[in-house]
Design a protein around this motif. Structure first.
Motif, PDB file in Angstrom:
ATOM      1  N   CYS A 174      29.521  19.158  37.649  1.00 55.37           N
ATOM      2  CA  CYS A 174      28.783  20.309  38.162  1.00 55.37           C
ATOM      3  C   CYS A 174      28.638  21.377  37.085  1.00 55.37           C
ATOM      4  CB  CYS A 174      29.522  20.856  39.376  1.00 55.37           C
ATOM      5  SG  CYS A 174      28.809  22.368  40.065  1.00 55.37           S
ATOM      6  N   SER A 175      27.589  22.191  37.223  1.00 53.67           N
ATOM      7  CA  SER A 175      27.331  23.264  36.253  1.00 53.67           C
ATOM      8  C   SER A 175      28.457  24.292  36.221  1.00 53.67           C
ATOM      9  CB  SER A 175      26.005  23.960  36.591  1.00 53.67           C
ATOM     10  OG  SER A 175      24.908  23.098  36.372  1.00 53.67           O
ATOM     11  N   LEU A 176      29.287  24.345  37.255  1.00 57.30           N
ATOM     12  CA  LEU A 176      30.435  25.250  37.246  1.00 57.30           C
ATOM     13  C   LEU A 176      31.402  24.917  36.112  1.00 57.30           C
ATOM     14  CD1 LEU A 176      31.308  25.525  41.044  1.00 57.30           C
ATOM     15  CD2 LEU A 176      30.478  27.374  39.577  1.00 57.30           C
ATOM     16  N   PHE A 177      31.422  23.645  35.702  1.00 59.31           N
ATOM     17  CA  PHE A 177      32.373  23.219  34.682  1.00 59.31           C
ATOM     18  C   PHE A 177      31.701  22.927  33.338  1.00 59.31           C
ATOM     19  CE2 PHE A 177      33.789  21.789  38.901  1.00 59.31           C
ATOM     20  CZ  PHE A 177      34.901  22.618  39.030  1.00 59.31           C
ATOM     21  N   THR A 178      30.405  22.711  33.355  1.00 58.16           N
ATOM     22  CA  THR A 178      29.703  22.493  32.082  1.00 58.16           C
ATOM     23  C   THR A 178      29.161  23.799  31.514  1.00 58.16           C
ATOM     24  OG1 THR A 178      27.574  22.084  33.181  1.00 58.16           O
ATOM     25  CG2 THR A 178      29.024  20.183  32.831  1.00 58.16           C
ATOM     26  N   TYR A 215      21.260  34.035  32.181  1.00 60.58           N
ATOM     27  CA  TYR A 215      21.499  34.699  30.906  1.00 60.58           C
ATOM     28  C   TYR A 215      22.975  34.747  30.529  1.00 60.58           C
ATOM     29  CZ  TYR A 215      16.690  36.143  31.667  1.00 60.58           C
ATOM     30  OH  TYR A 215      15.333  36.147  31.893  1.00 60.58           O
ATOM     31  N   SER A 216      23.847  34.335  31.452  1.00 60.03           N
ATOM     32  CA  SER A 216      25.277  34.308  31.135  1.00 60.03           C
ATOM     33  C   SER A 216      25.976  33.332  32.065  1.00 60.03           C
ATOM     34  CB  SER A 216      25.899  35.709  31.268  1.00 60.03           C
ATOM     35  OG  SER A 216      25.885  36.122  32.620  1.00 60.03           O
ATOM     36  N   LYS A 217      27.162  32.879  31.656  1.00 63.08           N
ATOM     37  CA  LYS A 217      27.945  31.991  32.512  1.00 63.08           C
ATOM     38  C   LYS A 217      28.407  32.717  33.768  1.00 63.08           C
ATOM     39  CE  LYS A 217      29.602  28.980  28.814  1.00 63.08           C
ATOM     40  NZ  LYS A 217      30.795  28.453  28.105  1.00 63.08           N
ATOM     41  N   ASP A 218      28.717  33.977  33.617  1.00 60.75           N
ATOM     42  CA  ASP A 218      29.127  34.762  34.777  1.00 60.75           C
ATOM     43  C   ASP A 218      28.026  34.773  35.838  1.00 60.75           C
ATOM     44  OD1 ASP A 218      30.614  36.891  36.270  1.00 60.75           O
ATOM     45  OD2 ASP A 218      28.849  38.046  35.668  1.00 60.75           O
ATOM     46  N   GLN A 219      26.781  34.970  35.397  1.00 61.81           N
ATOM     47  CA  GLN A 219      25.652  34.980  36.331  1.00 61.81           C
ATOM     48  C   GLN A 219      25.468  33.606  36.968  1.00 61.81           C
ATOM     49  OE1 GLN A 219      21.862  35.608  34.490  1.00 61.81           O
ATOM     50  NE2 GLN A 219      20.768  35.856  36.445  1.00 61.81           N
ATOM     51  N   LEU A 220      25.593  32.537  36.170  1.00 57.08           N
ATOM     52  CA  LEU A 220      25.427  31.178  36.678  1.00 57.08           C
ATOM     53  C   LEU A 220      26.467  30.853  37.736  1.00 57.08           C
ATOM     54  CD1 LEU A 220      24.110  28.360  36.573  1.00 57.08           C
ATOM     55  CD2 LEU A 220      25.697  27.801  34.712  1.00 57.08           C
ATOM     56  N   GLU A 270      39.030  26.227  38.523  1.00 54.46           N
ATOM     57  CA  GLU A 270      39.461  27.049  37.410  1.00 54.46           C
ATOM     58  C   GLU A 270      38.293  27.197  36.434  1.00 54.46           C
ATOM     59  OE1 GLU A 270      42.274  28.579  37.186  1.00 54.46           O
ATOM     60  OE2 GLU A 270      43.349  27.598  38.841  1.00 54.46           O
ATOM     61  N   LEU A 271      37.782  28.427  36.322  1.00 54.74           N
ATOM     62  CA  LEU A 271      36.696  28.717  35.379  1.00 54.74           C
ATOM     63  C   LEU A 271      37.342  29.237  34.095  1.00 54.74           C
ATOM     64  CD1 LEU A 271      34.272  30.460  37.917  1.00 54.74           C
ATOM     65  CD2 LEU A 271      34.300  28.063  37.191  1.00 54.74           C
ATOM     66  N   GLU A 272      37.746  28.277  33.278  1.00 54.78           N
ATOM     67  CA  GLU A 272      38.579  28.593  32.123  1.00 54.78           C
ATOM     68  C   GLU A 272      37.870  29.486  31.110  1.00 54.78           C
ATOM     69  OE1 GLU A 272      39.848  24.885  30.577  1.00 54.78           O
ATOM     70  OE2 GLU A 272      41.071  24.353  32.341  1.00 54.78           O
ATOM     71  N   ASP A 273      36.548  29.314  30.936  1.00 54.92           N
ATOM     72  CA  ASP A 273      35.856  30.124  29.945  1.00 54.92           C
ATOM     73  C   ASP A 273      35.771  31.583  30.356  1.00 54.92           C
ATOM     74  OD1 ASP A 273      34.291  29.396  32.025  1.00 54.92           O
ATOM     75  OD2 ASP A 273      32.556  28.751  30.849  1.00 54.92           O
ATOM     76  N   LEU A 274      35.942  31.876  31.643  1.00 56.01           N
ATOM     77  CA  LEU A 274      35.960  33.261  32.117  1.00 56.01           C
ATOM     78  C   LEU A 274      37.383  33.726  32.459  1.00 56.01           C
ATOM     79  CD1 LEU A 274      32.846  33.438  34.488  1.00 56.01           C
ATOM     80  CD2 LEU A 274      32.978  34.019  32.068  1.00 56.01           C
ATOM     81  N   GLY A 275      38.304  32.793  32.502  1.00 58.54           N
ATOM     82  CA  GLY A 275      39.689  33.132  32.805  1.00 58.54           C
ATOM     83  C   GLY A 275      39.905  33.527  34.247  1.00 58.54           C
ATOM     84  N   PRO A 323      39.139  31.293  52.372  1.00 56.34           N
ATOM     85  CA  PRO A 323      37.672  31.332  52.511  1.00 56.34           C
ATOM     86  C   PRO A 323      37.060  32.139  51.380  1.00 56.34           C
ATOM     87  CG  PRO A 323      38.740  31.856  54.595  1.00 56.34           C
ATOM     88  CD  PRO A 323      39.817  31.879  53.550  1.00 56.34           C
ATOM     89  N   TYR A 324      35.916  31.664  50.896  1.00 57.03           N
ATOM     90  CA  TYR A 324      35.230  32.385  49.813  1.00 57.03           C
ATOM     91  C   TYR A 324      34.615  33.648  50.369  1.00 57.03           C
ATOM     92  CZ  TYR A 324      31.996  33.254  45.945  1.00 57.03           C
ATOM     93  OH  TYR A 324      31.314  33.834  44.890  1.00 57.03           O
ATOM     94  N   GLN A 325      34.892  34.780  49.739  1.00 54.75           N
ATOM     95  CA  GLN A 325      34.372  36.078  50.146  1.00 54.75           C
ATOM     96  C   GLN A 325      33.340  36.592  49.127  1.00 54.75           C
ATOM     97  OE1 GLN A 325      35.121  37.474  53.049  1.00 54.75           O
ATOM     98  NE2 GLN A 325      36.651  35.912  53.577  1.00 54.75           N
ATOM     99  N   HIS A 326      33.685  36.547  47.882  1.00 57.30           N
ATOM    100  CA  HIS A 326      32.797  37.021  46.815  1.00 57.30           C
ATOM    101  C   HIS A 326      33.313  36.440  45.503  1.00 57.30           C
ATOM    102  CE1 HIS A 326      35.963  39.863  45.622  1.00 57.30           C
ATOM    103  NE2 HIS A 326      36.062  40.156  46.927  1.00 57.30           N
ATOM    104  N   PHE A 327      32.495  36.542  44.504  1.00 59.07           N
ATOM    105  CA  PHE A 327      32.890  36.006  43.206  1.00 59.07           C
ATOM    106  C   PHE A 327      34.005  36.878  42.621  1.00 59.07           C
ATOM    107  CE2 PHE A 327      32.385  35.220  38.632  1.00 59.07           C
ATOM    108  CZ  PHE A 327      32.406  33.825  38.643  1.00 59.07           C
ATOM    109  N   PRO A 328      35.079  36.240  42.137  1.00 56.73           N
ATOM    110  CA  PRO A 328      36.218  37.014  41.619  1.00 56.73           C
ATOM    111  C   PRO A 328      35.817  37.861  40.413  1.00 56.73           C
ATOM    112  CG  PRO A 328      36.822  34.726  41.981  1.00 56.73           C
ATOM    113  CD  PRO A 328      35.348  34.794  42.092  1.00 56.73           C
ATOM    114  N   SER A 329      36.378  39.050  40.327  1.00 58.72           N
ATOM    115  CA  SER A 329      36.146  39.923  39.178  1.00 58.72           C
ATOM    116  C   SER A 329      37.092  39.533  38.052  1.00 58.72           C
ATOM    117  CB  SER A 329      36.368  41.383  39.572  1.00 58.72           C
ATOM    118  OG  SER A 329      37.686  41.572  40.059  1.00 58.72           O
ATOM    119  N   PHE A 330      36.683  39.871  36.828  1.00 60.79           N
ATOM    120  CA  PHE A 330      37.546  39.534  35.697  1.00 60.79           C
ATOM    121  C   PHE A 330      37.464  40.627  34.659  1.00 60.79           C
ATOM    122  CE2 PHE A 330      33.376  37.854  34.910  1.00 60.79           C
ATOM    123  CZ  PHE A 330      33.133  38.073  33.587  1.00 60.79           C
TER     124      PHE A 330
END
Length: 225
Positions: A144-148, A161-166, A205-210, A218-225
């Protein structure tokens, strides 16, 4: 002598009368029927028939409409219209797109239609499941694009325009799309996970964003970093 002189004039008159009668021609017989003439559409008509007014003469083959037999008529029934939408966006701002995946709407078909629409790779490790009617678990494959970190086919309407946006748009869009289409008040709980090498479910685990997306909440929103 007198009788001879009287005979000559009478003889001349007789000769004139007989000569005139020999020069008189007999009248031609009347033609009661004209010769037959072949027509362009076959058969024969007479010359008198061909002189009929144009509005009454035969000018071609007339095709009569064929009425469909009653036993061959089929009553048309309207197929049930499926109403579903795909939502793309993040942070509570989404744009709706019509679902074009066919007559059957499932979580998997909506995710597949989203992948076709956006060009994102949204491969799943297994079918979407739910512990109950109020929850669904989406388990992503490692392709999946989440890991690539890239889309499989970038499209101009969905430029990233960024992995965070994707990552944010993938998780937010899938969550909101499933909630709108499979619950009335968006009270459906969406869980995310992936699998390890052994096929066991683990958190994302989105390692490139840590950052990490827990699988047990349950998913609520995208985690902040």
């Amino acid at each position: 002598m007198k009788k001879y002189h009287l005979f000559l004039p009478l003889l001349g008159i007789l000769l004139l009368v007989s000569g005139g009668c020999s020069k008189r021609k007999e009248p031609k017989p009347l033609i009661t029927e004209a010769p037959a003439v072949e027509t362009e559409i076959g058969g024969y008509i007479t010359e008198t028939e061909s002189s009929m007014p144009e509005s009454q003469s035969v000018s071609g083959t007339i095709r009569l409409p064929i009425q469909e037999p009653e036993h061959q008529k089929e009553s048309s029934t309207e197929s049930e219209v499926v109403s579903a939408s795909i939502y793309i966006g993040s942070n509570g701002s989404f744009r709706a797109y019509p679902y074009a995946g066919g007559d059957i709407v499932t979580p998997e078909s909506l995710i597949a239609a989203m992948a076709d629409l956006t060009g994102w790779n949204l491969d799943l490790a297994e079918s979407v499941t739910g512990e109950n009617e109020n929850s669904l678990t989406v388990c992503f494959a490692r392709s999946c694009s989440l890991f690539t970190g890239t889309a499989s086919a970038e499209k101009e309407a969905f430029l990233i325009y960024s992995k965070d946006q994707l990552y944010r748009q993938i998780l937010d869009s899938i969550c909101y799309t499933l909630q709108v289409n499979f619950s009335q008040d968006q009270d459906l709980s969406i869980y995310y996970c992936t699998v390890d090498k052994n096929g066991e479910k683990i958190p994302i685990e989105l390692e490139d964003l840590g950052i990490s997306v827990p699988s047990g909440e349950p998913y609520q929103h995208f985690p902040s970093f």
